[in-house]
Each structure stands twice: as C-alpha cells, then as structure tokens.
Design an enzyme around this catalytic site. Structure first.
Site, PDB file in Angstrom:
ATOM      1  CB  CYS A  10      -0.972  -0.033   1.177  1.00 46.72           C
ATOM      2  SG  CYS A  10      -2.366   1.101   0.948  1.00 46.72           S
ATOM      3  CG  HIS A  38      -3.729  -3.386   3.394  1.00 45.03           C
ATOM      4  ND1 HIS A  38      -2.692  -2.949   4.191  1.00 45.03           N
ATOM      5  CD2 HIS A  38      -4.322  -2.265   2.902  1.00 45.03           C
ATOM      6  CE1 HIS A  38      -2.665  -1.628   4.195  1.00 45.03           C
ATOM      7  NE2 HIS A  38      -3.631  -1.187   3.418  1.00 45.03           N
ATOM      8  CD  GLU A  79      -1.558  -5.895   5.799  1.00 48.03           C
ATOM      9  OE1 GLU A  79      -1.576  -4.679   6.045  1.00 48.03           O
ATOM     10  OE2 GLU A  79      -1.227  -6.355   4.693  1.00 48.03           O
TER      11      GLU A  79
END
Length: 509
Positions: free
Chosen positions: A79, A167, A169
């Site tokens: 990002c 993202h 994660e």
C-alpha cells in the site's frame, strides 16, 4: 535469531497484522519504525514496507533510508510502501478519482512471477487508499490489476523488489498468506523454522547464558503470560527462580488459593502473599479510576519490594512483557495517548536496582499460548481469560469496600462458572461483571427492594486492541440473571453490555 524479516512501520493500523501473518508462516520477523532502520542489516533476509495513513504527496511524507535495502535485500512494499517505491523512484502517484477502500478482485495477473504462484486471477483483495499509482517507477513491470486500479501490483526489473497496492495481511485478502509465503519463502529464500519448539530451545539457552547462577524474582499473576515466562525461566535456572503471587484482595472468588494450588504441580518455587488489608487501606475513600489504579500499583510495588528484599542476592526481575507492549513503546509517533494507567511490575522504581529479563518480549499472545502448550502447561491455564491487573477494583465503579468486593466476587463466580457449564467459556476472549453505583427498585416476595445493578460483559477479540460483544444465548443469560438475583444478597437487577471496542473499552474503568 536467524532468517529475520524486517517490517518497517509507517503507522498503519495493520502493521501488527503483517507480523502475525509472517509468524504464521513459521518465519521470525521484527517491526521497527520507518525512521529507525537498524544499522546492522546482516541478520535480515527480507524487508516489508507497511501501509500508512499518510500520503506520499504530502509536504513531509514518511521517508525511510533504503540505501542498504533496495536492490540489496528482497523488498515488498504494501500500500503506502508500494506508493513510496513508485513516487520516489521515478514513478508517479496521483489522487484517486474514487476512494479505493474495501473488497476488490484482481481482474488480470499480467506477469505470472513467483509472487502470484498458486493465486487465481479473480482472487479477492482488500484495498485501503485514496492515492493511486499512475506511473510505475523506473524499470517497473506491471504484475496485476483490478477494475479500478491498473497498477495493483508491480516489480522492478533487475531487483527482488515487489510492490502491491492491496493489504495481504487482512483476512479479506483471500490469498494474502499465500502471497506473503511466495515472497518470503520462494523469492527471498527465508526458511520457515520459527516454531514453538525452536523458540523454547533458543530462549532457554539464552536465559542460561544471560543469568547463569544468579537469582531471579518474578511476580506471578496466575495468567498466561507470567506462567509461561515462569516455566521458561524454570527450565533455564531451576531453583534460582523465586515467584511471588500477591493477593490484593481484588481477585476472583477463591482465586488466591486456587492459583497457588495449580502451581504446586508445576515444580515452581512460589510464595503466596496475602496483602488484602494493605490494598484495602490504600483504596479507602478513592473513587476516581486513575486514583484507584495508582493506589493499587503503588501498593503492589511496596509489597513486592518487601518480598524481593527478603530474598538474598536477587539480581534479575522477570516480567511477562509481550511483543505488542514492545511495539507500542517504540511506535512511529511515540507511545499512544494514555487511555488508562496499567498496574505492571514494569513500574518498579530504580531503587530496587534489579536487571530486567523478559523472555516473552518478542511473542504475540497467541504465540505465548503455543509456546506454553509446547512445554506441556495445562490447557486450562493457557485458556484462561485475561484479567486486569487492578482486578475487581476497576469493575466496581466508585469507591471500594470489602462488602462490594464480596458481592462482585459472587456475581462474577456465577457468571464465569455458568460460561463453563454451558460450554461457552472457550468461545469468549474475556468475560466479567461490573458493579454499578446505581440502585434500582425491585420486588422480592411482597417486599419492595432498592438494591444494586450489575452489568455482565463478554467479548471476542484476538489481542484486546479491538473487541466485539458476544451474542450469548438468551436462555443462558436468563439462567445467570436468575441465579445472581436469587443467590447474591444486595443485587436485584442484571443487565448485559452490548458495546463494542471501539468506542467502548472492555473494562468500564
């Protein structure tokens, strides 16, 4: 530690999640602020740049020193990290026509590199940005796009440098763990050897080397962190570990004797100290939450100092500090604003002159539990709900009296035992009862009553940073309410707290 991964934090709310996902791959990683890049990078095999609430187009964007990293170590920008690598290395970042936030799907994977191995073109990803990469950096090669984001992923030719606008994660990115594994294991060649067993072996060896034949004192709480820390230390130094369990009079019903009993079978050298009267005297007349916390913390220090001083030649103070505490203390913008003071042995004054040892300081809470399981600690201990250091004092709103403590202990006992009986305890992250400074009218038999109100709270969470209330069965709540009102003298009304964190904290004070 070998095979380290360095995560540079730009202030993203998701940075800890990156670390957790990397650890789930059995790979050791560390988080450092972007402006505190370690001088010695020799132990790191890969670097990840986190997201950020900042914009690279701002007057003073967060800018790390990548001179020893980019083009030298495998690098993944996430990002803001992706935008930084574009903006400062020959590309262009522009404001998005629409704010790109939430679920999206990759529509095209242009270059089937190792980064996207095993990932389908329509995989769901999670976006969270208001800028977009309009031009790739020098030698940039587009890897993937979505309907709204042309440059959703790219790499830099001639380097092991990769960047993604989404993202990986967060759970909403379906193949995020696969992508991180592709980058770290396949591209960077990091060995997935960070396991609970390896941690125990390494940590015990390090503790033996650091402590030798010297003595260590540890404040036990009966909770997961201090227990796991104690067993690790016991493995390393045996009888030279002195554990102290202080009863502040604000524990759960029968907890002082129960915790001491559970430790008997674990081979630990534990001394129980009942300091109830000292804590009650310190709390007399105090109703402000901060005053109560400070009174408890100060009294704990005094009691602990008395007991530690009685042990001859103690050199080390052991603490159950875990990684989120460490990250918070060195965050990008310094420690967060204080929401509440914490009763922690870490506040011991300098005059005690003890060296600190923190065997769990690089573990997340779930990893602490896995390490505990590896060492054979009873699952009932590892599965215990977190309990605040100040105990029931911050669940009794207003001033503290022995009678209020007794009432809340009884209420709490009925609630917690009920969760166990109904098979709900392990589905809840934390549960407890609050005694409110409110009296309500009721009727018992033919008599009018004017008695206390208690609130029940049960939340689900991963680490306590955010939490949501648990949708407990109505029949269960009905049974618990009836039991409390019928069995606990002084209570005639029970309510259930359905507030999430944020905005409401887990505790009421």
């Amino acid at each position: 530690m070998q095979n380290n991964v360095l995560i540079l934090d730009f202030g993203s709310q998701y940075t800890q999640l990156i670390a957790r996902r990397v650890r789930e791959l059995n790979i050791y990683c560390e988080i450092h602020p972007y402006n505190k890049v370690p001088e010695d990078l020799s132990t790191f095999k890969a670097v990840i740049l986190s997201g950020s609430p900042s914009s690279v187009r701002s007057d003073e964007p967060p800018a790390p020193d990548l001179s020893g990293i980019k083009g030298i170590l495998p690098l993944l920008g996430v990002c803001y990290g992706a935008q930084y690598l574009a903006h400062f290395f020959g590309g262009k970042v522009s404001p998005s026509n629409i704010r790109e936030y939430g679920r999206a799907n990759l529509t095209t994977i242009h270059d089937h590199t190792d980064l996207f191995a095993g990932i389908s073109e329509d995989t769901q990803v999670w976006m969270s940005h208001s800028d977009t990469i309009s031009d790739l950096p020098n030698n940039g090669v587009r890897l993937a796009s979505t309907n709204d984001v042309a440059n959703a992923a790219y790499r830099i030719e001639g380097e092991d440098t990769y960047a993604i606008q989404f993202h990986p994660e967060v759970y909403h990115t379906q193949d995020g763990k696969q992508l991180l594994g592709n980058f770290l294991i396949e591209i960077a060649g990091v060995a997935p050897n960070w396991t609970p067993a390896a941690f125990v072996d390494t940590t015990v060896a390090q503790l033996k080397e650091k402590i030798g034949d010297q003595k260590v004192v540890l404040g036990l709480s009966g909770g997961v962190d201090s227990t796991v820390a104690a067993i690790l230390l016991h493995k390393a130094i045996g009888k030279n570990l002195y554990c102290i369990f202080v009863n502040n009079g604000l524990l759960r019903k029968d907890e002082f004797s129960g915790v001491l009993e559970q430790y008997k079978g674990m081979g630990l050298n534990v001394k129980g100290v009942d300091a109830t009267d000292r804590f009650m005297n310190a709390l007399k007349g105090k109703s402000d939450p901060e005053e109560k916390r400070k009174a408890i913390g100060g009294t704990f220090i005094d009691v602990f100092d008395d007991e530690a001083t009685a042990i001859k030649d103690v050199v080390f103070l052991a603490q159950g500090t875990i990684y989120p505490d460490v990250i918070e203390s060195v965050s990008v913008n310094g420690p967060s604003v204080t929401i509440k003071s914490h009763h922690n042995v870490g506040g011991l004054p300098a005059y005690m002159k003890l060296k600190i040892v923190e065997p769990l300081r690089m573990l997340f809470k779930d990893e602490v539990r896995r390490v505990g399981a590896q060492m054979g600690i009873d699952p009932k201990i590892l599965g215990r709900h977190p309990f605040p250091g100040p105990g029931l004092a911050i669940r009794i709103l207003g001033d503290i009296t022995p009678d209020k403590v007794r009432v809340l202990q009884e209420v709490d006992h009925i609630f917690i035992q009920g969760l166990r009986k109904w098979g709900l305890y392990d589905k809840v992250w934390q549960a407890g009862a609050m005694l409110l400074p409110v009296n309500s009218v009721g009727v018992m038999g033919d008599e009018r009553t004017y008695e206390k109100v208690v609130a029940l709270r049960a939340v689900e969470s991963t680490d306590g940073m955010t939490a949501d209330w648990v949708d407990l069965p109505y029949k269960f709540l009905q049974e618990i309410s009836n039991n409390i009102i019928n069995r606990v003298k002084g209570v005639n009304r029970v309510v259930y707290d359905i507030s999430s964190k944020p905005p409401a904290t887990i505790e009421w004070e």
